[in-house]
Enzyme design. Structure first.
Site, mmCIF file in Angstrom:
data_model
loop_
_atom_site.group_PDB
_atom_site.id
_atom_site.type_symbol
_atom_site.label_atom_id
_atom_site.label_comp_id
_atom_site.label_asym_id
_atom_site.label_seq_id
_atom_site.Cartn_x
_atom_site.Cartn_y
_atom_site.Cartn_z
ATOM 1 N N VAL A 46 2.496 3.760 -3.047
ATOM 2 C CA VAL A 46 1.873 4.939 -3.661
ATOM 3 C C VAL A 46 1.158 5.727 -2.572
ATOM 4 O O VAL A 46 0.298 5.189 -1.879
ATOM 5 C CB VAL A 46 0.845 4.521 -4.749
ATOM 6 C CG1 VAL A 46 0.222 5.754 -5.379
ATOM 7 C CG2 VAL A 46 1.500 3.646 -5.802
ATOM 8 N N ALA A 60 2.163 6.931 0.336
ATOM 9 C CA ALA A 60 2.502 6.579 1.733
ATOM 10 C C ALA A 60 1.322 5.888 2.417
ATOM 11 O O ALA A 60 0.881 4.844 1.960
ATOM 12 C CB ALA A 60 2.966 7.797 2.505
ATOM 13 N N GLY A 66 12.568 14.581 5.396
ATOM 14 C CA GLY A 66 12.203 13.172 5.153
ATOM 15 C C GLY A 66 11.167 12.997 4.065
ATOM 16 O O GLY A 66 10.504 11.966 4.002
ATOM 17 N N GLU A 117 0.825 -1.214 0.000
ATOM 18 C CA GLU A 117 0.000 0.000 0.000
ATOM 19 C C GLU A 117 0.859 1.263 0.000
ATOM 20 O O GLU A 117 0.550 2.257 -0.670
ATOM 21 C CB GLU A 117 -0.919 -0.020 1.237
ATOM 22 C CG GLU A 117 -1.831 1.171 1.389
ATOM 23 C CD GLU A 117 -2.792 1.334 0.215
ATOM 24 O OE1 GLU A 117 -3.782 0.609 0.181
ATOM 25 O OE2 GLU A 117 -2.529 2.187 -0.655
ATOM 26 N N LYS A 148 5.219 5.009 -9.569
ATOM 27 C CA LYS A 148 3.929 4.940 -8.855
ATOM 28 C C LYS A 148 2.762 4.782 -9.830
ATOM 29 O O LYS A 148 1.871 3.968 -9.598
ATOM 30 C CB LYS A 148 3.741 6.194 -8.006
ATOM 31 C CG LYS A 148 4.639 6.208 -6.783
ATOM 32 C CD LYS A 148 4.539 7.539 -6.054
ATOM 33 C CE LYS A 148 5.436 7.538 -4.829
ATOM 34 N NZ LYS A 148 5.595 8.882 -4.263
#
Ligand code: ADP
Ligand code: ASP
Ligand code: MG
Length: 813
Positions: free
Chosen positions: A607, A609, A662, A604, A680
């Site tokens: 794409v 997060a 990040g 999951e 993605k």
């Protein structure tokens, strides 16, 4: 009168014997007692082992014997203060006799069953005498030698009891005996000609049952080292718990199938007289234990799960068996003539094969007997030579009421199937008190735990995680896990244990579950040297049910391990996009293997997060919808960069900030070049059913060649500074049109492209904040107003929560 039996561990040493005496003192207040004792713990094994050594002329038997002797004298010293000398003298005589017997074995280099029985009888002869003398100090106790009461045939090591003579001897003795407590040795007896026999290993339980039945005792108590007969062997299934009440029939099934807590023949004599049996724990006398009677109150259909470890499966097949009567008769005759115990039988209705399970130690003898019996047919190829499969085990569900419940075997086999436990044979009697399956021995622990969870688990499902990558995402994931552990258990009935953790240099395992408060400093840092192969190997070896491998890295080598995990029925959860965006053939292979081996493969977080993009897409497709178009902003990093870039800063600084926060891959060029977005949309296209390669995606990168060609982060950042004017130009063009810059991914009728676009104010992408992502699905069901998913699409915390969501999906599967 009550009969109490104390097993080897209960009388292992003077401290334990003291506990036994305390129990006797309590029980003797209520009733007269016959107390049957085993040899001191492990003594029988040591006596037999010494005899084997002596037979092989190995002098070390003397040392082993000496440890046994010393232990007995030490026990006397600790327990007996009054008249200790006469006790020591008696024990001394017994040891002298024993030594003479060993000497005989040594000289003759022989250990016949008869000699073996005499030697092993000393364990109980010694223990019962010492315990009787010790108990005499506070209770009214007498000692009686069982060999004067229990009479058997001369099958020395597993003698058959002559019940008529035995019962009459017992009645005569107990009728005239006046002491409150009589102590007797278990296990040992005598045959008609006066020679020593034994009732089989573990046979002290049986001796006690014989006394109970002979005198019609009010109850038989079996005192041991666990609080009753458990739902499964507690040594293998940690969650096993004592069964409060079980029927004779059920207890018999359990004990015949491996529940060692009671010796199988024990139940028959007391069952005939309907004498209740209590299984009690010497070390926890207050615990209820297990009550065994004829019937039980309304209880669950499955009472326990039993297990016989060392089995061989013999298959007899051939065309000469079909429709010919008497084949099975001859087969079982052959086995019975050679005294081979058949543990399990199955025969297909085609009559083409018969499968029998025997104890592994009997397998070669069984093959010989069958080969002899069917020599004529085998020679003429009517029957094939017997096939033998070793290293298998039997697991069985046991319960009187199983027959009244549908679907139990379905549940049993489907939960085993889900954990990829291959079932080699099945047997279910018409009475349905027992459903047995033969499985590979290596799978037994997993199978027992799986079944226990299924039938006794209070619906709690346990997941066992193997985590690689403990950087930003892994770290957050472990923290979230630690925080949610109790909630998951209480509310979702999911118990998650982290069994293995690895970074690129170290790995650490704990089968009982790693303490998540402590994993970093004290555990992983001191762990063993890590390698991808040995991490996999450990996960395979442990062979735990519901195992999940979690990849929190962005590493290609890790992604190459997925197939092997899946093939071992270990689910894979990953935020690493490399596998799903690799060649179509590889992506398809992983999906296929996942299906074949019943191991989930979830990604999951590849794409958006933690956003539920792939799951939503899967549900659309599964429910019959068709995707025509996907429009999306899928790069949290690029969105962050273009949301923050303007005339007051530099492109270099904004990218550096994004990395610091990040929001980028470790190599920011993967994001900036659009490759990450291309991967993605490729994954979304594939999940929508389009068979694309990465090279089919049109990537209209805004990065000049010079940046694209750099090979390390430093050169890349330098190129950004150098090309600042190029980026300012891109910004200015959009700005003059009153548009925002968004890196958009599109899939239209199977064709995909990614690139920077000018987004006008009215567009749903215009107000996309920070590092947010958005996806619009245009499908048969959402043709005009698309299904939208929008939210934070990058960052360790949300990625970790996406991994977490996949783990929970597996638990709910
Ligand atoms: P004792 O020496 O008291 O006769 P045993 O060693 O013969 O004791 O039997 C008790 C042991 O049986 C327990 O310690 C346990 O490891 C084992 N066991 C196997 N299956 C079961 C079960 N289903 N319930 C309880 N104990 C079991
Ligand atoms: N001492 C014997 C054995 O170890 C009998 C028993 O303990 O039940 O087999
Ligand atoms: Mg026992």
């Amino acid at each position: 009168m009550k009969v109490l039996k104390f097993g080897g561990t209960s009388v292992q040493d003077h401290q334990n014997i003291q506990k036994v005496i305390n129990i006797l003192a309590q029980e003797a207040k209520k009733d007269k007692l016959a107390v049957v004792v085993s040899a001191f713990g492990k003594t029988t094994n040591k006596l037999i082992q010494s005899a084997e050594l002596a037979k092989h002329k190995d002098n070390s038997y003397l040392q082993l014997l000496e440890t046994v002797e010393n232990h007995h004298y030490e026990t006397i010293k600790q327990l007996i203060s009054k008249d200790a000398d006469s006790v020591i003298a008696h024990i001394n005589t017994l040891f002298n006799q024993l030594k003479t017997l060993y000497k005989g074995c040594y000289l003759l280099e022989e250990l016949s069953p008869k000699a073996n029985a005499i030697i092993s009888s000393f364990g109980e002869r010694l223990s019962s005498y010492i315990i009787a003398e010790a108990a005499k100090q506070i209770l009214d106790v007498s000692f009686k030698d069982s060999q004067e009461l229990i009479i058997t045939d001369n099958n020395y090591l597993k003698a058959q009891v002559d019940f008529e003579t035995t019962y009459s001897n017992c009645r005569a003795f107990f009728n005239q005996n006046n002491s409150q407590v009589v102590v007797l040795p278990g296990f040992i007896a005598k045959c008609y000609d006066g020679q020593t026999t034994t009732l089989g290993r573990g046979g002290s339980d049986y001796s006690a049952a014989i006394y109970a039945a002979a005198v019609n005792a009010s109850e038989l108590q079996i005192w041991t080292d666990v609080s009753g007969m458990f739902t499964a062997n507690p040594a293998i299934v940690k969650q096993a718990r004592p069964i409060r009440h079980i029927s004779y029939q059920e207890a018999m099934e359990m004990s015949h199938f491996g529940a060692k807590v009671i010796y199988p023949p024990t139940i028959q004599p007391v069952r005939e007289k309907e004498i209740p049996i209590y299984i009690k724990n010497t070390f926890q006398p207050e615990a209820h234990g297990t009550l065994i009677t004829l019937h039980t109150e309304n209880s669950s259909p499955v009472k326990g799960i039993s297990y016989v470890e060392n089995i061989s499966l013999l298959t007899i097949e051939g065309s000469g068996m079909v429709g010919i009567s008497g084949v099975s008769k001859r087969l079982f005759e052959a086995l019975s003539d050679d005294e081979i115990n058949v543990v399990l039988i199955t025969q297909a209705s085609s009559e083409h094969t018969i499968c029998v399970g025997v104890l592994e130690e009997d397998a070669s003898k069984a093959v010989e007997s069958i080969a002899k019996k069917f020599a004529y047919e085998i020679e003429r190829h009517k029957i094939d030579p017997v096939k033998v499969e070793n290293d298998v085990s039997i697991i069985a569900l046991v319960g009187d009421r199983m027959k009244n419940h549908q679907g139990l075997s379905g549940k049993m086999f489907s939960s085993l199937g889900k954990n990829n436990v291959n079932i080699r044979a099945i047997a279910q009697g018409a009475s349905e008190k027992n459903i047995s399956a033969v499985i590979k021995r290596l799978d037994a622990k997993k199978a027992l735990n799986t079944l226990h969870e299924q039938f006794f688990g209070d619906n709690i499902k346990q997941l066992n995680l193997f985590i690689t990558g403990v950087g930003n995402v892994g770290n957050r994931f472990l923290a979230q896990l630690q925080q949610q552990k109790e909630y998951l258990l209480d509310n979702l009935k999911i118990q998650i244990r982290v069994i293995g953790i690895s970074n690129s240099t170290k790995m650490y395992f704990d089968e009982k579950g790693i303490d998540l408060k402590d994993w970093k400093k004290s555990l992983l840092e001191n762990g063993e040297h890590a390698s991808l192969e040995s991490f996999l190997e450990q996960a395979k070896q442990l062979n735990l049910r519901n195992s999940v491998f979690i990849d929190n890295t962005a590493n290609q080598s890790v992604s190459k391990m997925y197939q092997q995990y899946l093939e071992n029925n270990i689910a894979v959860v990953t935020c690493n996009k490399i596998a799903c965006a690799s060649e179509l053939q590889n992506y398809k292979k992983l999906k296929e293997v996942s299906k074949k081996y019943n191991a989930s493969f979830l990604f999951e977080t590849n794409v958006g997060a933690g956003l539920p993009i792939i799951d939503t897409l899967k549900n659309l497709v599964a429910s019959g919808d068709r995707v025509h178009k996907i429009q999306a902003v899928l790069s949290g990093s690029l969105n962050y960069v273009f949301n923050n870039y303007n005339t007051n800063n530099t492109f270099h600084d904004v990218v550096a900030k994004a990395q610091e926060e990040g929001y980028t891959e470790p190599d920011p060029k993967i994001d900036l070049s659009g490759v990450d977005v291309a991967r993605k949309i490729l994954i979304l296209a594939r999940e929508s059913g389009y068979e694309l390669e990465l090279s089919d995606i049109d990537n209209n990168s805004f990065l000049p060649e010079e940046s694209l060609e750099t090979t390390n982060n430093e050169d890349f950042y330098n190129s950004l500074t150098k090309l600042e004017a190029h980026f300012q130009d891109i910004y200015a063009k959009a700005n003059t049109e009153n548009c925002k810059l968004k890196y958009v991914a599109e899939l239209v009728d199977g064709k995909a492209k990614v690139g920077l676009q000018h987004i006008p104010q009215a567009h749903p992408f215009y107000n996309l904040e920070g590092s947010d992502n958005i996806v619009l699905f245009f499908t048969d069901r959402y043709p005009i107003q698309p299904l939208q998913i929008k939210g934070a699409g990058a960052g360790a915390e949300v990625t970790a929560s996406g991994i977490f969501a996949d783990v929970i999906r597996i638990a709910n599967n």
